[in-house]
Scaffold this active site. Structure first.
Site, PDB file in Angstrom:
ATOM      1  N   SER A  70       0.838  -1.204   0.000  1.00  0.00           N
ATOM      2  CA  SER A  70       0.000   0.000   0.000  1.00  0.00           C
ATOM      3  C   SER A  70       0.874   1.256   0.000  1.00  0.00           C
ATOM      4  CB  SER A  70      -0.877   0.022   1.258  1.00  0.00           C
ATOM      5  OG  SER A  70      -1.683  -1.116   1.288  1.00  0.00           O
ATOM      6  N   GLY A  71       0.305   2.326  -0.505  1.00  0.00           N
ATOM      7  CA  GLY A  71       1.015   3.603  -0.466  1.00  0.00           C
ATOM      8  C   GLY A  71       1.331   4.116  -1.861  1.00  0.00           C
ATOM      9  N   GLU A  83      -0.863  -5.413   5.727  1.00  0.00           N
ATOM     10  CA  GLU A  83       0.450  -5.507   5.067  1.00  0.00           C
ATOM     11  C   GLU A  83       1.286  -6.614   5.708  1.00  0.00           C
ATOM     12  OE1 GLU A  83       1.238  -0.927   3.597  1.00  0.00           O
ATOM     13  OE2 GLU A  83       2.025  -1.542   5.522  1.00  0.00           O
TER      14      GLU A  83
END
Ligand SMILES: O=C(CO)[C@H](O)[C@H](O)COP(=O)(O)O
Length: 239
Positions: A32-33, A111
């Site tokens: 993610s990100g 995550e």
């Protein structure tokens, strides 16, 4: 669209790692990100052109799942696909032993579960994330906690490991809610922590009732791709 220098660095890291680790037939954990967005773009391009076949993408957050679906990529989950070949994710800070602080974007628990299900964990980051020691630049460890008893849980954390807990707040001062319906705390660790054993501190925090997971990813990254805006990529592998 022209990219800012930092975005160029993120893209360079994502592309270099993708070229090295992504192959047809793989089950891929997708982190993610904002750096991971360039991984999704790479997968979209390669899968869309037919270069990449029979992959399965397992997202680590609602946002990543949406990016994957919008990119017409094959999405799976850990119920159907509990074992992954590789997971590629970003980080907020990485030390020379490849320990990471993650969770700046608030997705740390999913995550960590996806990372743990993968045979290999690869991190992509712009070179500003490279630190001499954990806690050098990123001065907090994100921690996911249950809403029930959240004030007491923060006090327990402070009593056990010192420092100060700050609730991550969103618009209108509502608590930031994770993908799991929990709260997020940024634990501003005392300066003394940076000189001590992060694995021990992590265990101390995880033993507190109400703590779901921390953003300390210790001893799990196999390779980290750090990139500069000029496209130079520094590949650091575990010794
Ligand atoms: O752990 C994360 C999200 O919880 C991200 O991987 C981390 O915050 C890095 O994000 P970005 O690539 O946007 O700098």
């Amino acid at each position: 669209m022209s990219l800012s220098p930092i975005e160029k660095a993120k893209r360079a890291a994502a592309h270099a790692a993708s070229e090295a680790f992504i192959r047809s037939g793989l089950r891929i954990g997708v982190g993610s990100g904002s750096t991971v967005k360039y991984l999704v773009d790479y997968l979209k391009e390669q899968y869309g052109s037919g270069e990449l076949k029979e992959i399965l993408c397992i997202p680590t957050s609602f946002m990543t799942r949406k990016w994957l679906i919008d990119s017409n990529l094959p999405v799976s989950d850990l119920e159907k696909t509990p074992e992954l070949d590789v997971c590629i994710d970003g980080a907020d800070e990485v030390d020379p032993s490849l320990n990471c602080i993650k969770g700046g974007g608030g997705c740390l628990t999913q995550e960590k579960i996806v990372q743990n299900a993968a045979k290999k964990f690869v991190v992509i980051a712009d070179s500003n994330k490279k630190a001499k020691f954990l806690g050098e630049k990123y001065k907090a460890v994100p921690i996911e906690i249950l809403p029930f008893g959240y004030v007491a849980t923060q006090r327990f954390i402070q009593q056990k490991v010192g420092g100060e807990c700050e609730m991550r707040l969103g618009p209108k001062f509502f608590p930031t809610i994770t993908d799991n319906g929990n709260y997020l705390v940024d634990w501003k660790f005392p300066e003394s922590s940076v000189a001590t054993d992060w694995a021990f501190i992590n265990q101390q925090i995880l033993s507190i009732p109400g703590v779901v997971e921390t953003g300390l990813f210790l001893n799990v990254a196999e390779t980290v791709y750090f990139a500069t805006p000029e496209g130079e990529v520094d590949i650091v592998s575990k010794k």
